[in-house]
Design an enzyme around this catalytic site. Structure first.
Site, PDB file in Angstrom:
ATOM      1  N   ALA A  99     -22.362  28.718 -32.140  1.00  0.00           N
ATOM      2  CA  ALA A  99     -21.829  27.510 -31.500  1.00  0.00           C
ATOM      3  C   ALA A  99     -22.109  26.327 -32.418  1.00  0.00           C
ATOM      4  O   ALA A  99     -22.966  26.402 -33.287  1.00  0.00           O
ATOM      5  CB  ALA A  99     -22.532  27.311 -30.163  1.00  0.00           C
ATOM      6  N   GLY A 105     -23.180  32.491 -31.094  1.00  0.00           N
ATOM      7  CA  GLY A 105     -21.806  32.560 -30.586  1.00  0.00           C
ATOM      8  C   GLY A 105     -20.878  33.303 -31.527  1.00  0.00           C
ATOM      9  O   GLY A 105     -19.846  33.833 -31.094  1.00  0.00           O
ATOM     10  N   GLU A 160     -21.448  36.837 -30.668  1.00  0.00           N
ATOM     11  CA  GLU A 160     -20.891  37.019 -29.317  1.00  0.00           C
ATOM     12  C   GLU A 160     -19.364  37.119 -29.368  1.00  0.00           C
ATOM     13  O   GLU A 160     -18.753  37.873 -28.614  1.00  0.00           O
ATOM     14  CB  GLU A 160     -21.346  35.868 -28.413  1.00  0.00           C
ATOM     15  CG  GLU A 160     -22.844  35.968 -28.115  1.00  0.00           C
ATOM     16  CD  GLU A 160     -23.379  34.761 -27.373  1.00  0.00           C
ATOM     17  OE1 GLU A 160     -23.242  33.643 -27.908  1.00  0.00           O
ATOM     18  OE2 GLU A 160     -23.919  34.939 -26.272  1.00  0.00           O
ATOM     19  N   GLU A 181     -30.538  32.234 -31.029  1.00  0.00           N
ATOM     20  CA  GLU A 181     -30.599  31.038 -30.173  1.00  0.00           C
ATOM     21  C   GLU A 181     -32.006  30.674 -29.728  1.00  0.00           C
ATOM     22  O   GLU A 181     -32.309  29.504 -29.479  1.00  0.00           O
ATOM     23  CB  GLU A 181     -29.722  31.233 -28.926  1.00  0.00           C
ATOM     24  CG  GLU A 181     -28.232  31.161 -29.173  1.00  0.00           C
ATOM     25  CD  GLU A 181     -27.599  32.481 -29.581  1.00  0.00           C
ATOM     26  OE1 GLU A 181     -28.341  33.400 -30.008  1.00  0.00           O
ATOM     27  OE2 GLU A 181     -26.374  32.589 -29.476  1.00  0.00           O
TER      28      GLU A 181
END
Ligand code: CAA
Length: 697
Positions: free
Chosen positions: A62, A101, A104, A124
């Protein structure tokens, strides 16, 4: 379509390409672009789709800078849903790092191929977060609960080969041929009519898991990550993956993610992430300055510091010449280095061959002439100006003219050292923290004449040996030790005013510090400061109006130098090194106060924390004002990586911003009123407090 994502075709295969330098973070425009590109892929008459990235890496997560700000564009779940629900095979083509992310996203593709040099992971937790886009639910379904639990709670990067073995990567493709390899893989899958492998539908690796693994993980996290919330939430999420259906697990993940992303710990850890990267930047560095190549290094002194410094270079394959004055000291130093490596090998951290390879990179010598060809010399001799000057004079004669000469001083004036050489522009301070082979921090001390080239080279060396470098200016103690001097002084003043050692240490330990100031002093060795004070002629030569506490000197006079002598402010158990209160010292402290005519009073833990934290913060403000540190976040990095402040507090300056500078300043003024000899409110703190500003604006 968004400028950062494009859609194209290679024959019958659709290609979605992300191009968002430097690390292809999933910024809102990327999520928007991906959603649109996959809608296009769905409508196109292709047989499969490949997701690939331009530049140095696959999606690295992210966009961390977007957390804590109002969100825009599609959210992660919408974007990733568009990928996972595509009715034809989607293949992620991974190079560089697929992190957070990014992984993911890859887990929402139906297949993953990678080049062998790629790494994947869900890091994270290092940002005080958990993987919030399904990673905690999907990764255990692929690699199993225990492996995923370890990877997520530790934020480990996993090499592509290991990830392949664990079922996270379906196929490894040849380095440099990722695009072709991924397209061929996608065609093959489509041609075989292989089913779409949606990770959410796999369940066998998360059913029947022994529930005790979660209690074991929680106990370990409470011990090794004391005070951190994110590891516990990560564990709860993986547990949910093993006990709840997929959609409910996702809901639980969202709740626990939201708890973290809105909390103070993650804000602090995100601050440290960016602070660490900002620290490597020098405001006035011209863009065209290039670091010199450092191929060989010399280290002077094979003691604890010198040996540790040498190991840093050997660890990354850079040959080191290690100089000592006497054979016995050299042999001792080498034996300690070997012992350190062998201990690591015994614990499984390296092979016996690697121990030998690293030892072979260290060339011991008793002769200065052996330093004639090295590119950089780091001196780690006794902390005394005259000794350092002698070493630098000699070094200047033997080292080749373009070699950089660095001093591992922790307090001394680098300009004075540089002045004895004919190359002051090549002289710099490199303040390593003990143990130098372990501690991440390096204070890079820029002298008045240090050239940009020397500075840029030292920063590059710092990165090469995997340290976090912070550039600081010349002053007594630089940033870290200058601030810690105020902090330790406050700790001692509180002893004479009414607190006992544990009453000073415990409140900051509870706040999250690795240890309190007096335990830290005992660990560092009380004799070090004692010698420095004696060298300065203290307390006799104390400047008028300054405060002095003699307790540490009294301990040294009793031979209590701290942990190494089994006693200092505390007594230490010989076997466990555990700290114990010592009635003898508590009596000494009370008598000391009586002698000085101080009426002791109870000092509340909140006052202890304020005085310790605000002494750091106030000195930090002076340091900023004087330009010794470039930015407040540099000070935070120094304290997190050099002084055991947990990243979830964000360092002292970030902590001050959280408390509110008006409150901090008001308290500093109260302390200064009660004790003007030890508190000097910093003008910068006053200015920011009055204008509603922050150190880390
Ligand atoms: N978001 C925003 N910026 C990022 C970023 C991210 N995820 N990752 C790196 N950057 C920025 C850095 O701040 C740096 O910017 P400057 O050049 O302006 O200083 C630049 O990208 C390059 O980064 P590095 O200097 O760190 O480059 P590197 O090559 O040494 O390392 C890396 C590359 C391994 C990807 C490293 O940057 C890294 O570890 N990044 C963070 C990865 C991460 O934590 N991802 C998870 C994010 S949270 C998440 O994804 C939540 C979720 O579940 C949805």
């Amino acid at each position: 379509m968004s400028h950062s994502v494009s859609y194209g075709r290679d024959g019958d295969v659709g290609i979605v390409t992300v191009n968002n330098p430097p690390v292809n973070a999933l910024s809102s425009h990327v999520r928007q672009g991906l959603t649109e590109a996959f809608a296009q892929a769905a409508a196109d008459d292709t047989i499969a789709t490949v997701l690939i990235c331009e530049g140095r890496t696959f999606i690295a997560g992210a966009d961390i800078s977007e957390f804590g700000k109002p969100s825009s564009g599609p959210n992660f779940l919408e974007t990733l849903g568009a990928i996972e629900n595509l009715p034809k095979p989607v293949v992620a083509a991974i190079h560089g790092t697929a992190l957070g992310g990014g992984l993911e996203t890859a887990l929402c593709c139906h297949y993953r191929v990678a080049v062998p040099s790629a790494r994947v992971g869900l890091p994270e937790v290092h940002l005080g977060l958990l993987p919030g886009a399904g990673g905690t639910q999907r990764l255990p379904r692929l690699m199993g609960a225990q492996a995923a639990l370890d990877a997520i709670t530790n934020g480990t990067h996993i090499g592509a080969k290991a990830a392949h073995a664990q079922g996270v990567i379906d196929e490894l493709v040849e380095e440099g041929r990722l695009r072709e390899g991924a397209i061929a893989f996608a065609r093959n899958i489509a041609a075989r009519g292989a089913p779409l492998k949606r990770v959410r539908d796999l369940n066998d690796k998360v059913s029947g898991v022994d529930p005790r693994i979660f209690d074991v993980a929680r106990a370990a996290a409470r011990k090794s990550k004391r005070g951190f919330q994110a590891p516990l939430n990560c564990i709860a999420c993986v547990e949910a993956a093993c006990t709840l259906p997929f959609d409910e697990g996702m809901k639980r993940e969202r709740e626990l993610f939201n708890e973290l992303v809105t909390g103070s710990q993650s804000a602090a850890q995100r601050h440290i992430f960016f602070a660490e990267r900002a620290a490597a930047k020098v405001d006035d560095m011209p863009a065209d300055v290039k670091p010199l190549a450092i191929r060989t290094v010399g280290v002077i002194g094979a003691g604890t510091m010198g040996g540790g410094i040498a190991m840093n270079f050997a660890n990354v394959g850079i040959p080191v010449v290690l100089l000592e004055m006497e054979k016995a000291a050299l042999d001792r130093g080498l034996a300690v280095i070997r012992g350190n490596y062998e201990r690591t090998a015994k614990r499984g951290g390296m092979s016996i061959e690697q121990v030998e390879q690293r030892m072979a990179l260290i060339t011991p010598t008793l002769d200065y002439a052996a330093l004639a060809t090295v590119d950089l010399v780091i001196e780690a001799v006794y902390e005394n100006m005259e000794v350092k000057k002698t070493v630098f004079t000699k070094l200047d004669q033997v080292a080749k003219p373009d070699a950089i000469l660095a001093s591992n001083t922790s307090t001394l004036d680098v300009d004075e050292i540089a002045a004895v050489t004919k190359r002051p522009h090549k002289v710099i301070g490199t303040h390593f923290f003990s143990p130098a082979n372990v501690m991440k921090l390096l204070e890079i001390v820029r002298g008045a004449k240090t050239s940009h080239e020397t500075l840029a080279t030292t920063l590059a060396v710092c990165k090469a040996i995997n340290k976090i470098g912070v550039v600081v200016g010349v002053c007594d103690g630089f940033v870290g030790n200058r601030m810690v001097h105020r902090y330790i002084s406050q700790a001692n003043y509180m002893l004479e005013e009414g607190a006992l050692p544990h009453e000073v240490d415990d409140p900051v330990y509870e706040l999250g510090f690795a240890m309190g100031p007096l335990t830290m002093s005992d660990l560092a060795g009380l004799d070090v400061g004692w010698r420095i004070r004696q060298g300065k002629g203290l307390p006799e030569k104390l400047p008028p109006g300054e405060r002095y506490c003699e307790i540490a000197d009294s301990l040294c006079e009793l031979g209590r130098y701290g942990q190494k002598t089994g006693a200092g402010y505390y007594r230490y158990d010989a076997a466990t090194r555990e700290r114990q209160r010592d009635p003898e010292i508590e009596k000494l402290i009370v008598e000391h106060a009586k002698t000085k005519g101080i009426t002791r009073r109870a000092i509340a833990p909140t006052e202890v924390v304020e005085r310790l934290m605000y002494s750091l913060i106030n000195e930090g403000a002076w340091i900023l004002e004087e330009g010794i540190a470039q930015r407040a976040s540099d000070i935070d990095v120094i304290y997190v990586y050099g002084y055991g402040v947990p990243s979830y507090l964000g360092g002292p300056m970030f902590y001050a911003d959280q408390v509110g500078l008006d409150k901090v300043y008001a308290r500093v003024c109260e302390f200064a009123k009660a004790d003007p000899a030890s508190w000097h409110p910093a003008p910068l703190l006053k200015k920011l407090a009055e204008s509603g500003g922050k150190f880390n604006a």
